[in-house]
Design a protein around this motif. Structure first.
Motif: not given
Length: 259
Positions: A70-85
């Motif tokens: 939520r805090e980074t949605t606007v800046w830096p607007a990085a694509h975030l991805a989790l890896c989990a089985t």
């Protein structure tokens, strides 16, 4: 239950990869928040987080990841991805979840590093000029010369604030965002600026910096980090032309004169 958590940051991948292990609970959440925000604040295009070695102390333990998104949605607007089985345990975070890093990297595609630049500066006379030169060159290369003027206004105010008040080394960060651009300055001062939308008296000393930024930015705000902060502004040609005052996004901030 132990709150120990371990992390390993691998910058040799397509995008930064953070491997977490241990137990995520109220004790370890601040450590994870600090590690991830510090990395995200470097303005990468994407960050991949492998939580395969991380166990949850309870369903609410993953709230720290939801808050970071939520805090980074606007800046830096990085694509975030989790890896989990076990994708189900992490769905409430709002992060897309992939079975492993390889699939996450494939989904993110190839990075475009030429659309992100940074400049490390000391808090010295001439820092703002160097920042403006970087912006002028970058806007020309990115074919958005119309944003150079507003961006120079923003970076001049932010950099001069660091030079005059924070007195710490800084990093200027520029990046394209669709048809717009972001300008950000990271320093080592914990004090963040604020603007309540009211005019600054003509007799006042200082305090006009954020008014100028507010008049040319589509949105602006800050990201508080351990040992400092980032103050950022998003610019678009349309909004810069209108020069319509906008309220800051996100957290409240203190007068830049105390930066």
């Amino acid at each position: 239950m132990s709150s120990e958590v371990r992390h390993l940051v691998d910058r040799g991948q397509t995008y930064p990869l953070v491997q977490l292990s241990g137990v995520l609970n109220t004790g370890s959440a601040p450590t994870i928040r600090s590690v991830l925000l510090d990395l995200i604040a470097e303005q990468p295009e994407a960050v991949v987080v492998d939580v395969g070695g991380l166990s949850l102390d309870g369903p609410e333990s993953a709230d720290v990841l939801r808050d970071i998104r939520r805090e980074t949605t606007v800046w830096p607007a990085a694509h975030l991805a989790l890896c989990a089985t076990d994708a189900g345990a992490w769905q409430g975070t709002g992060w897309p979840v992939w079975p492993d890093p390889a699939q996450a990297f494939a989904a993110l595609g190839e990075p475009e590093p030429e659309h992100r630049v940074s400049l490390e500066l000391e808090p010295a006379v001439g820092a703002a000029r160097q920042s403006r030169e970087l912006i002028t060159e970058s806007c020309g290369r990115w074919d958005c010369p119309e944003l150079a003027g507003p961006a120079c206004i923003v970076v001049t105010e932010l950099v001069n604030n660091v030079v005059a008040h924070a007195h710490t080394p800084m990093i200027v960060l520029l990046a394209t965002h669709g048809e717009g651009m972001s300008v950000a300055v990271r320093d080592r001062s914990a004090t963040v600026p604020s603007f309540d939308g009211t005019p600054v008296p003509v007799t006042a000393y200082g305090g006009r910096g954020m008014l100028l930024i507010d008049s040319v930015a589509t949105r602006w705000g800050s990201l508080v980090l351990d040992g400092g902060k980032v103050v950022w502004a998003l610019l678009s040609d349309e909004e810069a032309a209108k020069a319509t005052p906008r309220k800051p996004d996100g957290a409240s901030m203190a007068d830049p004169a105390r930066g």
